[in-house]
Write an enzyme that holds these catalytic residues in place. Structure first.
Site, PDB file in Angstrom:
ATOM      1  N   SER A 262       0.866  -1.190   0.000  1.00 58.03           N
ATOM      2  CA  SER A 262       0.000   0.000   0.000  1.00 58.03           C
ATOM      3  C   SER A 262       0.893   1.227   0.000  1.00 58.03           C
ATOM      4  O   SER A 262       2.068   1.145   0.364  1.00 58.03           O
ATOM      5  CB  SER A 262      -0.865   0.030   1.254  1.00 58.03           C
ATOM      6  OG  SER A 262      -0.088   0.447   2.369  1.00 58.03           O
ATOM      7  N   ASP A 263       0.352   2.390  -0.356  1.00 61.00           N
ATOM      8  CA  ASP A 263       1.105   3.610  -0.082  1.00 61.00           C
ATOM      9  C   ASP A 263       0.979   3.879   1.422  1.00 61.00           C
ATOM     10  O   ASP A 263       0.219   3.219   2.137  1.00 61.00           O
ATOM     11  CB  ASP A 263       0.605   4.792  -0.932  1.00 61.00           C
ATOM     12  CG  ASP A 263       1.690   5.874  -1.063  1.00 61.00           C
ATOM     13  OD1 ASP A 263       2.652   5.871  -0.255  1.00 61.00           O
ATOM     14  OD2 ASP A 263       1.584   6.739  -1.950  1.00 61.00           O
ATOM     15  N   TRP A 264       1.714   4.852   1.884  1.00 62.24           N
ATOM     16  CA  TRP A 264       1.867   5.141   3.323  1.00 62.24           C
ATOM     17  C   TRP A 264       0.492   5.318   3.998  1.00 62.24           C
ATOM     18  O   TRP A 264      -0.227   6.299   3.711  1.00 62.24           O
ATOM     19  CB  TRP A 264       2.688   6.420   3.492  1.00 62.24           C
ATOM     20  CG  TRP A 264       2.954   6.833   4.893  1.00 62.24           C
ATOM     21  CD1 TRP A 264       2.035   7.238   5.825  1.00 62.24           C
ATOM     22  CD2 TRP A 264       4.226   6.896   5.540  1.00 62.24           C
ATOM     23  NE1 TRP A 264       2.647   7.556   6.999  1.00 62.24           N
ATOM     24  CE2 TRP A 264       3.994   7.363   6.854  1.00 62.24           C
ATOM     25  CE3 TRP A 264       5.530   6.619   5.142  1.00 62.24           C
ATOM     26  CZ2 TRP A 264       5.032   7.561   7.772  1.00 62.24           C
ATOM     27  CZ3 TRP A 264       6.558   6.816   6.047  1.00 62.24           C
ATOM     28  CH2 TRP A 264       6.314   7.264   7.346  1.00 62.24           C
ATOM     29  N   ALA A 266      -2.247   3.923   3.464  1.00 61.22           N
ATOM     30  CA  ALA A 266      -3.413   3.962   2.561  1.00 61.22           C
ATOM     31  C   ALA A 266      -4.474   2.925   2.922  1.00 61.22           C
ATOM     32  O   ALA A 266      -5.646   3.101   2.585  1.00 61.22           O
ATOM     33  CB  ALA A 266      -2.965   3.785   1.114  1.00 61.22           C
TER      34      ALA A 266
END
Ligand code: BGC
Length: 698
Positions: A262-264, A266
């Site tokens: 995932s992005d940070w 997310a």
């Protein structure tokens, strides 16, 4: 061998240990000494979670690496090593141009070479995975992250995607220091509404497939080891929990069977998006969309085990995710020797690395205007000034490990090269008396690096008023102004354009910034960059791309009213993608086609000559664009289908093979198609001066 080893390991692992592999923690859970700083009361991460965790981000340095890795392996029941990840975007210690600048080189080889250097420096200091390249299409200058993309053009992006990934991973020889490349952000992050960071994306499936997916696919085909989800939504569902995007498109259609992260934070953001009511729901939705790792451990560490125990996530899915993560560790050689390549005495900013950085920054700089051939400068008697003239903030965002002290400001560099140059500081009000002995003033301005990059969207991309006023004042005092623009995005230069003799777009060139600018101003280097993003005349034109579509009421119809136009601006950009000057006088001639018909079996060869009418060797970017005269779906009036860059001394013949496949468009099911009929090809070395030829597709 790998499979047996990993399958045996998975059999040994407890559920908690499996969940741990899917959790990523940030550096602040560890001391430099390798000690765990302890659970944080605010984060719901327990001591057990930290011991089981699979990866960390943001830890850097050979000693830190050794301390933390050895402590972790000792603490882990099965001694599974940690994966260390970081954003090594455009260089580690040696900093190269920001990607949008490197895109302007139109030379993907430089992306390969620069990411090779980044991998060499980064891996020796403990980084296994870099969160790069960012392959999102950049079409809105308001978005701060354009600097991290390579261009507004899907085709050019595919070339850079491949080059960056191969450079980081060095797929030819994995015995060399290489880093795994995590391409990001899947998908279409560049389309955030109104250029506002983290905003929603509303995009048709056909445009997603045709303009955005090709660059991610190119990264995947080049062997990218990981994919990161995007913060934004696609079709009203956040990408991180979007089953269509991640399972159907990424896994099934594009065949990506490696690790997704995932992005940070997310995963947890599904709650903010209001598509999940709590961490449990966010976890189930994201994990079922095959997001293997939760970056920043907000939800999986808390709820993934519960989700498996409740049957909302199957054990099979958990095992699949763990298998993908362990395979990455295995492929990086971490089970054989977790300290391989770690070298506290590694050679940073080596001579060779700096040479590559210099070439990359030389080629990324774009000469946009050069009235009366004022450049290269023919006198010593000139001044340099402007807010960026004495700044060493020339590396750009995402250059964490680049040091300001390794960058020489232009004021210092120019005066060291030639003490006669008059440097005038712009602190306070500009006084034209300071320039009384100089006819030419190089005004170095633009944006600071912290004005672009993540979370730095802007509604006003005009050059700041004080700089416009200064340039105008110099002009009114009779000075010839050469304006140099540093920025991570296209700025609106309309207000200063009339007061300048020359304009140079320098982006953020990195460690070798000043050496490149000096060599370009003085003519030691012949500029060869072409714009990777169009520069609007006016903020109201954004988003803007040269890939315009014809409307039902084109402006060219010539009617005064009721055509597609603005009443207060031209439609066209001030400077367009693919545009850029050199000091040579080159032109394209004798363009001929081998056939006027193209079929599956008959290619068309374009031959021609580039003639250099100067005595300066030039690097020219040969560009071929396409317009499909009639197709079932609308297509751009001009779309790039071929690029090559090479030196031209006197004359250079070229021979380009165009296949029918290169003319096809991508439909909403990601199939490539073209109907029979006429297409127009445009050939040239500057996108504003092109030769047109028509062929028939059968
Ligand atoms: C960015 C990513 C980056 C990650 C880790 C996020 O905020 O969107 O591009 O890789 O942080 O630093």
């Amino acid at each position: 061998m790998c499979n047996v080893f990993i399958e045996d390991l998975i059999k040994e692992m407890t559920l908690e240990e499996k969940v741990g592999q899917c959790v990523q923690l940030s550096a602040d859970y560890y001391e430099v000494s390798g000690e765990i700083t302890g659970p944080k009361s605010t984060s719901n991460v327990s001591l057990e979670d930290i011991k089981n965790t699979g990866s960390v981000l943001g830890i850097f340095g050979a000693e830190e690496y050794k301390n933390i890795q050895s402590m972790h392996i000792k603490n882990h029941r099965l001694n599974i090593p940690l994966l260390f990840m970081a954003d090594i975007v455009h260089g580690c210690n040696t900093i190269f141009p920001v990607p949008i600048g490197l895109g302007s080189s139109f030379n993907p080889k430089l992306a390969y070479e620069s990411s090779r250097v980044a991998a060499l420096e980064g891996r020796q200091q403990g980084i296994h995975v870099t969160f790069a390249p960012m392959l999102d299409l950049a079409v809105d200058p308001r978005w701060g992250r354009n600097m991290e993309a390579t261009s507004e053009d899907p085709y050019l992006n595919t070339l850079f995607a491949k080059a960056y990934v191969e450079g980081f991973q060095d797929s030819d020889d994995n015995q060399k220091e290489s880093m795994a490349s995590c391409i990001k952000h899947f998908a279409a992050y560049g389309m955030v509404k109104a250029g506002r960071e983290y905003n929603t994306v509303d995009l048709s499936k056909r445009m997603l497939m045709s303009d955005h997916i090709p660059s991610y696919k190119a990264g995947i085909d080049a062997g990218a080891s990981m994919v990161m989800t995007a913060f934004n939504t696609y079709d009203s569902i956040p990408c991180t929990g979007n089953k269509y995007l991640m399972n159907t498109l990424l896994r099934d259609k594009l065949g990506f069977d490696k690790t997704v992260i995932s992005d940070w934070g997310a995963v947890k953001e599904l709650i903010n998006h209001q598509v999940a009511s709590d961490d449990y729901m966010a976890t189930v939705k994201s994990f079922n969309a095959t997001c293997d790792i939760d970056m920043m451990a907000n939800s999986y560490n808390l709820e993934l085990l519960n989700a498996v125990n409740n049957g909302d996530v199957s054990l099979q899915q958990l095992d699949d995710a763990v298998r993908r993560i362990l395979t990455l560790k295995y492929d990086l050689g971490l089970f054989d020797d977790p300290y391989k390549f770690i070298n506290p005495d590694c050679d940073l900013l080596s001579k060779k690395s700096l040479e590559i950085a210099k070439q990359a920054s030389d080629e990324s700089i774009v000469l946009l205007k050069n009235n009366n051939n004022i450049l290269p400068i023919k006198t010593d008697n000139y001044a340099i000034t402007g807010p960026m003239a004495d700044s060493s903030d020339l590396m750009g965002p995402w250059s964490w490990h680049g040091k300001q002290e390794d960058v020489v400001s232009n004021a210092k560099y120019f005066r060291e090269e030639n003490p006669k140059i008059n440097y005038v500081s712009t602190n306070g009000v500009l006084n034209t008396m300071h320039f009384k002995n100089n006819d030419i003033v190089i005004y170095i301005g633009g944006e600071n690096s912290y004005e672009s990059g993540e979370s730095n969207s802007k509604t006003n991309i005009n050059l700041e008023a004080s700089q416009v006023n200064n340039i105008k004042t110099l002009f009114e005092a009779g000075k010839k102004v050469v304006y140099v623009n540093y920025s991570g995005r296209p700025l609106v230069l309309t207000d200063i354009e009339p007061y300048t003799e020359a304009i140079i777009q320098a982006w953020f060139p990195g460690t070798m910034a000043s050496a490149s600018l000096y060599d370009i101003i003085t003519g030691k280097v012949n500029p060869s960059g072409k714009l990777s993003m169009s520069f609007p005349r006016n903020i109201g034109q954004c988003p803007l791309s040269y890939r315009e579509y014809q409307t039902g009421r084109p402006k060219e119809l010539g009617l005064d009213d009721y055509v597609s136009k603005y009443i207060d601006s031209e439609n066209t950009p001030l400077y367009q993608f693919g545009q850029g000057l050199s000091y040579s006088d080159c032109n394209v001639k004798e363009v001929e086609l081998s056939s006027n018909v193209i079929t599956d079996d008959v290619d068309v060869k374009i031959t021609g000559v580039i003639e250099n009418n100067s005595d300066l060797i030039s690097k020219e970017v040969l560009q071929v664009y396409l317009n499909d005269k009639c197709s079932d779906l609308i297509r751009p009036l001009k779309e790039l289908i071929y690029v090559d860059k090479f030196e031209v001394e006197n004359t250079k013949e070229f021979n380009i093979t165009i296949t029918k496949d290169m003319l096809k468009y991508i439909d909403s099911e990601f199939n490539k198609t073209i109907e029979d009929g006429e297409v127009e090809l445009f050939i040239g070395i500057d996108s504003t001066i092109l030769i047109s030829k028509t062929i028939e597709v059968r």
